[in-house]
Design a protein around this motif. Structure first.
Motif, PDB file in Angstrom:
ATOM      1  N   SER A 154       0.827  -1.213   0.000  1.00  0.00           N
ATOM      2  CA  SER A 154       0.000   0.000   0.000  1.00  0.00           C
ATOM      3  C   SER A 154       0.860   1.262   0.000  1.00  0.00           C
ATOM      4  CB  SER A 154      -0.937   0.005   1.205  1.00  0.00           C
ATOM      5  OG  SER A 154      -0.204   0.231   2.399  1.00  0.00           O
ATOM      6  N   ARG A 155       2.142   1.103   0.287  1.00  0.00           N
ATOM      7  CA  ARG A 155       3.058   2.249   0.306  1.00  0.00           C
ATOM      8  C   ARG A 155       4.147   2.085  -0.760  1.00  0.00           C
ATOM      9  NH1 ARG A 155      -0.366   3.785   2.863  1.00  0.00           N
ATOM     10  NH2 ARG A 155      -0.474   4.858   4.878  1.00  0.00           N
ATOM     11  N   THR A 156       3.847   1.312  -1.793  1.00  0.00           N
ATOM     12  CA  THR A 156       4.844   1.035  -2.822  1.00  0.00           C
ATOM     13  C   THR A 156       4.278   1.378  -4.195  1.00  0.00           C
ATOM     14  OG1 THR A 156       5.711  -0.776  -1.488  1.00  0.00           O
ATOM     15  CG2 THR A 156       6.340  -0.769  -3.808  1.00  0.00           C
ATOM     16  N   VAL A 157       5.111   1.995  -5.023  1.00  0.00           N
ATOM     17  CA  VAL A 157       4.680   2.305  -6.385  1.00  0.00           C
ATOM     18  C   VAL A 157       5.636   1.684  -7.398  1.00  0.00           C
ATOM     19  CG1 VAL A 157       3.451   4.436  -5.815  1.00  0.00           C
ATOM     20  CG2 VAL A 157       5.901   4.525  -6.383  1.00  0.00           C
ATOM     21  N   GLU A 188      17.133  11.369  -5.413  1.00  0.00           N
ATOM     22  CA  GLU A 188      16.854  11.034  -4.008  1.00  0.00           C
ATOM     23  C   GLU A 188      18.168  10.998  -3.212  1.00  0.00           C
ATOM     24  OE1 GLU A 188      13.625   8.242  -6.019  1.00  0.00           O
ATOM     25  OE2 GLU A 188      14.746   7.229  -4.445  1.00  0.00           O
ATOM     26  N   VAL A 194      11.384  13.964  -4.319  1.00  0.00           N
ATOM     27  CA  VAL A 194      10.833  13.432  -5.577  1.00  0.00           C
ATOM     28  C   VAL A 194       9.354  13.154  -5.353  1.00  0.00           C
ATOM     29  CG1 VAL A 194      10.878  11.541  -7.242  1.00  0.00           C
ATOM     30  CG2 VAL A 194      13.023  12.462  -6.338  1.00  0.00           C
ATOM     31  N   ARG A 195       8.528  13.789  -6.150  1.00  0.00           N
ATOM     32  CA  ARG A 195       7.080  13.611  -6.051  1.00  0.00           C
ATOM     33  C   ARG A 195       6.601  12.512  -6.996  1.00  0.00           C
ATOM     34  NH1 ARG A 195       5.601  20.075  -5.706  1.00  0.00           N
ATOM     35  NH2 ARG A 195       5.649  20.162  -3.429  1.00  0.00           N
TER      36      ARG A 195
ATOM     37  N   LYS B 130       9.440   2.047  -5.702  1.00  0.00           N
ATOM     38  CA  LYS B 130       9.782   3.026  -4.681  1.00  0.00           C
ATOM     39  C   LYS B 130       8.756   2.972  -3.546  1.00  0.00           C
ATOM     40  CE  LYS B 130      11.912   6.204  -8.022  1.00  0.00           C
ATOM     41  NZ  LYS B 130      13.352   6.131  -7.725  1.00  0.00           N
ATOM     42  N   ARG B 131       9.283   3.173  -2.352  1.00  0.00           N
ATOM     43  CA  ARG B 131       8.422   3.296  -1.191  1.00  0.00           C
ATOM     44  C   ARG B 131       8.017   4.755  -1.083  1.00  0.00           C
ATOM     45  NH1 ARG B 131       9.149   3.299   4.450  1.00  0.00           N
ATOM     46  NH2 ARG B 131      11.418   3.301   4.300  1.00  0.00           N
ATOM     47  N   VAL B 132       6.744   5.011  -0.843  1.00  0.00           N
ATOM     48  CA  VAL B 132       6.231   6.375  -0.780  1.00  0.00           C
ATOM     49  C   VAL B 132       5.629   6.636   0.593  1.00  0.00           C
ATOM     50  CG1 VAL B 132       5.852   6.641  -3.270  1.00  0.00           C
ATOM     51  CG2 VAL B 132       4.066   5.599  -1.861  1.00  0.00           C
ATOM     52  N   ARG B 134       2.719   7.910   1.431  1.00  0.00           N
ATOM     53  CA  ARG B 134       1.282   7.691   1.612  1.00  0.00           C
ATOM     54  C   ARG B 134       0.767   6.896   0.406  1.00  0.00           C
ATOM     55  NH1 ARG B 134       0.434  14.017   0.887  1.00  0.00           N
ATOM     56  NH2 ARG B 134       2.606  13.792   1.442  1.00  0.00           N
ATOM     57  N   ALA B 135      -0.428   6.335   0.561  1.00  0.00           N
ATOM     58  CA  ALA B 135      -0.984   5.523  -0.519  1.00  0.00           C
ATOM     59  C   ALA B 135      -1.086   6.362  -1.794  1.00  0.00           C
ATOM     60  CB  ALA B 135      -2.361   4.999  -0.122  1.00  0.00           C
ATOM     61  N   PRO B 136      -0.569   5.845  -2.923  1.00  0.00           N
ATOM     62  CA  PRO B 136      -0.575   6.626  -4.159  1.00  0.00           C
ATOM     63  C   PRO B 136      -1.974   6.954  -4.648  1.00  0.00           C
ATOM     64  CG  PRO B 136       0.140   4.352  -4.551  1.00  0.00           C
ATOM     65  CD  PRO B 136       0.076   4.539  -3.085  1.00  0.00           C
ATOM     66  N   GLU B 137      -2.965   6.151  -4.247  1.00  0.00           N
ATOM     67  CA  GLU B 137      -4.343   6.401  -4.690  1.00  0.00           C
ATOM     68  C   GLU B 137      -4.889   7.734  -4.172  1.00  0.00           C
ATOM     69  OE1 GLU B 137      -3.295   3.580  -3.422  1.00  0.00           O
ATOM     70  OE2 GLU B 137      -3.953   1.909  -4.680  1.00  0.00           O
ATOM     71  N   VAL B 140      -3.216  13.848  -5.616  1.00  0.00           N
ATOM     72  CA  VAL B 140      -2.512  15.069  -5.233  1.00  0.00           C
ATOM     73  C   VAL B 140      -3.333  15.923  -4.278  1.00  0.00           C
ATOM     74  CG1 VAL B 140      -1.250  15.084  -7.398  1.00  0.00           C
ATOM     75  CG2 VAL B 140      -3.357  16.405  -7.209  1.00  0.00           C
ATOM     76  N   TRP B 144       1.261  15.905  -3.125  1.00  0.00           N
ATOM     77  CA  TRP B 144       1.769  14.728  -3.828  1.00  0.00           C
ATOM     78  C   TRP B 144       2.364  13.715  -2.874  1.00  0.00           C
ATOM     79  CZ3 TRP B 144       2.213  19.473  -6.372  1.00  0.00           C
ATOM     80  CH2 TRP B 144       1.754  19.499  -7.702  1.00  0.00           C
ATOM     81  N   PRO B 145       2.149  12.423  -3.130  1.00  0.00           N
ATOM     82  CA  PRO B 145       2.965  11.436  -2.425  1.00  0.00           C
ATOM     83  C   PRO B 145       4.439  11.706  -2.755  1.00  0.00           C
ATOM     84  CG  PRO B 145       1.164  10.363  -3.613  1.00  0.00           C
ATOM     85  CD  PRO B 145       1.182  11.791  -4.059  1.00  0.00           C
ATOM     86  N   VAL B 146       5.289  11.460  -1.789  1.00  0.00           N
ATOM     87  CA  VAL B 146       6.717  11.728  -1.947  1.00  0.00           C
ATOM     88  C   VAL B 146       7.478  10.421  -1.767  1.00  0.00           C
ATOM     89  CG1 VAL B 146       8.659  12.834  -0.749  1.00  0.00           C
ATOM     90  CG2 VAL B 146       6.639  14.174  -1.350  1.00  0.00           C
ATOM     91  N   VAL B 147       8.550  10.260  -2.539  1.00  0.00           N
ATOM     92  CA  VAL B 147       9.352   9.050  -2.451  1.00  0.00           C
ATOM     93  C   VAL B 147      10.118   9.019  -1.134  1.00  0.00           C
ATOM     94  CG1 VAL B 147      11.299   7.785  -3.452  1.00  0.00           C
ATOM     95  CG2 VAL B 147       9.599   8.869  -4.955  1.00  0.00           C
ATOM     96  N   GLU B 149      12.064   5.958  -0.392  1.00  0.00           N
ATOM     97  CA  GLU B 149      13.286   5.285  -0.837  1.00  0.00           C
ATOM     98  C   GLU B 149      13.014   4.449  -2.079  1.00  0.00           C
ATOM     99  OE1 GLU B 149      14.857   2.049   1.445  1.00  0.00           O
ATOM    100  OE2 GLU B 149      12.892   1.179   1.807  1.00  0.00           O
ATOM    101  N   THR B 150      14.069   4.246  -2.851  1.00  0.00           N
ATOM    102  CA  THR B 150      14.001   3.309  -3.963  1.00  0.00           C
ATOM    103  C   THR B 150      14.339   1.932  -3.416  1.00  0.00           C
ATOM    104  OG1 THR B 150      14.550   4.998  -5.590  1.00  0.00           O
ATOM    105  CG2 THR B 150      14.993   2.714  -6.219  1.00  0.00           C
TER     106      THR B 150
END
Lengths: 221, 221
Positions: A154-157, A188, A194-195, B130-132, B134-137, B140, B144-147, B149-150
């Protein structure tokens, strides 16, 4: 409106899948030419990075440069051909011919308030992802890879290109001299924000032979 | 050879994509019937978990039970229909009709030395993940969700089904009462070892309408 240049990177040999897909024809046009054209949604000019020794065709780009041994090297060479006064650089994979104008517009717009160094388009992760104790390619010869943890989906894209960057931040990131699977990872690493903007499921990356047939289908639909 | 039963889970409503793909026809046969048939490569019997109120068809399964509100609930109900003396339980998604006999054989074989509680088939991650924050769904609207970490792609796998488990370990894992996107995550949570065997790129999960057309293509090839 900032001055925007795009760097389209077609450096890969695609060796694993029987030749580079970026030069295949998709709906009668080279995949890479479609990727270059897609950048015109936001870019004032396009730098195309081709594998060394490629055909002399420019595929519609304004400038063509030779790529390096890694993807990061190739983007770096493209970046070197971008004039110093350009404000935003968009990096795009040549193997993504179906990226939409909306994706390009979104990553550039996400930089407009000056509070981020980069923006990537990405999709929510739909698959279950697990961290393992060794590279899965090693197979079972040294024993099976074992799961270390299930990643919080849920926190991964899943990241795509285009990716847009404040030009100066991207240059700084590339001076790190590291290699990464995307440019945002370098940005990063220099501590810039990075948005993430919504990607598009149709913006697939052509890697396997089946992908090309699927892309033809998407193009027809 | 252990006594093996399979639980095929077709509990999802597929609401996001206009109806459950598991009941669509693929090459003239219901997707779920193909998924049940695929399990016969290793399974002595197949329990099929269908959404409550589904058609009375058994799609070739030996036992049909009604699913629950979540995938985990649905598997749990299927598991309750597996006899106590069964040694290995294979869990498979009804939306994966193209899983090969080799995948089923591999996950069962990975349990043979008695040193793992589960085995999953999986592919190396090819996308940048990438881990963000907040939930990307969320898009904005709240910013915006922000990265964050990769993710290290070289140590990450994309998990498929079939997944095989020592029956007793899977039952214990389900007694935790947690929910997860796959059963291996529950087995991990009780401290058992989960091994990873090579998956198959053709073993796609039918989620979007385009996937079904792609699956037809794979079936023809």
């Amino acid at each position: 409106v900032p001055v925007v240049w795009a760097v389209v990177v077609a450096g890969g040999s695609g060796a694993r899948y029987g030749g580079p897909k970026q030069f295949a024809l998709l709906g009668g046009r080279a995949v890479v030419a479609r990727a270059v054209e897609a950048c015109r949604a936001v870019a004032d000019a396009v730098v195309l990075v081709l594998p060394e020794g490629s055909a002399a065709d420019d595929f519609g780009a304004d400038t063509v440069v030779a790529g390096g041994p890694t993807r990061t090297d190739s983007v770096g060479r493209g970046l070197a051909a971008v004039p110093e006064d350009v404000e935003v650089v968009v990096v795009h994979d040549a193997a993504r011919p179906l990226a939409t104008a909306a994706s390009f517009a979104a990553v550039v717009a996400a930089l407009a308030d000056g509070r981020a160094g980069g923006a990537v388009c990405a999709l929510p992760a739909v698959d279950t992802l697990k961290r393992v104790d060794r590279a899965p390619e090693t197979g079972v010869e040294g024993g099976w890879p074992v799961v270390v943890e299930t990643i919080d989906r849920s926190r991964t894209v899943v990241v795509q290109t285009p990716q847009a960057f404040v030009a100066e931040v991207l240059r700084r990131a590339h001076r790190l001299g590291r290699s990464a699977t995307d440019d945002a990872a370098l940005v990063e690493a220099v501590g810039a924000t990075v948005r993430v903007v919504p990607g598009d499921v149709r913006n697939l990356k052509l890697t396997t032979p089946a992908d090309l047939a699927y892309a033809e289908q998407l193009l027809d639909a």
